[in-house]
Motif scaffolding. Sequence first.
Motif, short mmCIF file in Angstrom:
data_model
loop_
_atom_site.label_atom_id
_atom_site.label_comp_id
_atom_site.label_asym_id
_atom_site.label_seq_id
_atom_site.Cartn_x
_atom_site.Cartn_y
_atom_site.Cartn_z
N TYR A 115 0.81 -1.21 0.00
CA TYR A 115 0.00 0.00 0.00
C TYR A 115 0.86 1.27 0.00
CZ TYR A 115 -3.60 -3.40 1.02
OH TYR A 115 -4.45 -4.49 0.95
N HIS A 122 -6.59 7.82 -3.78
CA HIS A 122 -6.54 8.06 -2.34
C HIS A 122 -5.16 8.42 -1.81
CE1 HIS A 122 -10.72 6.89 -1.81
NE2 HIS A 122 -10.49 5.84 -2.58
N LYS A 126 -2.47 4.04 1.20
CA LYS A 126 -3.90 3.77 1.34
C LYS A 126 -4.35 2.78 0.28
CE LYS A 126 -4.53 8.51 2.96
NZ LYS A 126 -5.17 9.81 2.70
N GLY A 130 -9.49 3.98 0.56
CA GLY A 130 -8.98 5.09 1.35
C GLY A 130 -8.55 4.70 2.74
N LYS A 131 -8.50 3.41 3.04
CA LYS A 131 -8.11 2.95 4.38
C LYS A 131 -6.59 2.99 4.53
CE LYS A 131 -9.30 -0.70 7.67
NZ LYS A 131 -10.03 -1.98 7.84
N LEU A 132 -6.13 3.41 5.71
CA LEU A 132 -4.69 3.55 5.96
C LEU A 132 -4.05 2.19 6.20
CD1 LEU A 132 -4.84 6.53 8.50
CD2 LEU A 132 -4.86 6.61 6.01
N HIS A 133 -2.77 2.10 5.82
CA HIS A 133 -2.00 0.87 6.06
C HIS A 133 -0.58 1.23 6.52
CE1 HIS A 133 -4.88 -2.12 4.44
NE2 HIS A 133 -5.28 -1.09 3.69
N THR A 172 -10.05 3.27 10.82
CA THR A 172 -9.30 4.06 9.82
C THR A 172 -8.18 3.26 9.19
OG1 THR A 172 -7.74 4.94 11.46
CG2 THR A 172 -9.79 6.18 11.10
#
Length: 451
Positions: A115, A122, A126, A130-133, A172
């Motif tokens: 990611y 995004h 992400k 749009g999710k954080l990694h 998130t």
Amino acid sequence: MRKMQKSLTVLLSLILLLSLVSPAAAADKVNPFAPPAPEHVSVRWMETNDSPTSCSFSYSVPTVMSDFQKAFDDAEDKEAFLAPYGLDDAWFTLQIDWALDDVNDPVSGWHYNKYWDGDSYHGLGKDSEGKLHYSEWDYVDCGIGNITETVNDVWILRGVPNDDRLNGNPETGLIGVKDQLRPDQFTYDYENEALYIDFTKHTVYVRARFVFVARKTGVEGEQYYFSPWSETASCGKDAASYTVIKPGDIAAPEITDLHMTDKEFNGNPVVAFTLTVPDALAKMGVDASAHGGYIYIETEARVKGDTEWVNMSNTDRDIKPGEMECALLSLLSDEHPSIDKNTPIELRCRYRCDQEGVDEDVFSEYSKVLTFETTEIGNDLLPTPTAGADAEEPNSTTENKKDDKCPICHFCPQPLGLCIFIWLLIIIVIVVIVIVIIKATKKDKDQKENK
């Protein structure tokens, strides 16, 4: 016959167009889509200065990236500059990865994941939703302080409070820093919200890579182009200790192309010279910066014939490849309340290095002395006139005259930017074409009259 005349006319036009093409325009462009890795990296634990775990990380910017960024910054028409690359916008950023004790450990090893390569819509770190990694200590989009300067630094692994940054957030996707460490590698003071790592027992490893972020014409979203990862820097238990820079370690500056600019400072002229930054200096600059030191350049000048050199203020000091500017105002003194136009001026430079815990600064030898003739310098002068019909150009330095020689014949003045022998060849070709056209026209006319 008309077809022949048309072909000759087209050929003549092509020759004339080629003669007007600037050699610089024909030069190969830098390829920003393939940034090189940071050439030198260094890291130091800051010994609880800032937070218990904070480290100072320094890295060098390759000259090709600095040159591209400077050309982009100087371009009056940014769109026209980017158009040949097929871009609407573009910039560089930096990613920094870290590990503790073992870079291959599944928990505390390198934290890079797929990611980090980014999602077009995004951003970096992400996924498509749009999710954080990444965690607070994973620098997926760090930015670069000043790309045009050789040495940059950033503080990393800074303290984390007892919130999502420490514990993570499944909603998130933010990864908690404590989940990237093994229990025996850290302690946490919940009362003071401070994370501790004993650097006498543990070793931090750090690496970095550049990212070229591109917005292509006609393409939605952002595209990412990555450099290779840098070499690995380390601090703590198993890291090599910093080697203090000593007298004689730093070579004299390599400066060329001293010339007047069209800029002024407080109504007085500004000169510029080109600085070449060798690899050895970049490495020393990175190491010194990470360990609380600094290498910068000092510039001195004097009126030719004077014995004393003057330390020039209002002059570029940070090490960077390319043009360095020097304001001449500091040359004014009781001995020289004003300096006449075309007065010979000498200029030289040296590197100066200050280091944390070292009492005396370290100096390089001085560069070679460059000489030029200045425009007028004084406290109550009118602005220096721009070049025009009646304005005189300042005389070039011996260095400039050498650099301005034609690369083909090595002695002509290159009228309109081309070797005089190329102009002669163009003229000869034109004359030959004209003679051919005249003879062909005369022959055609004679044939018609004899019919």
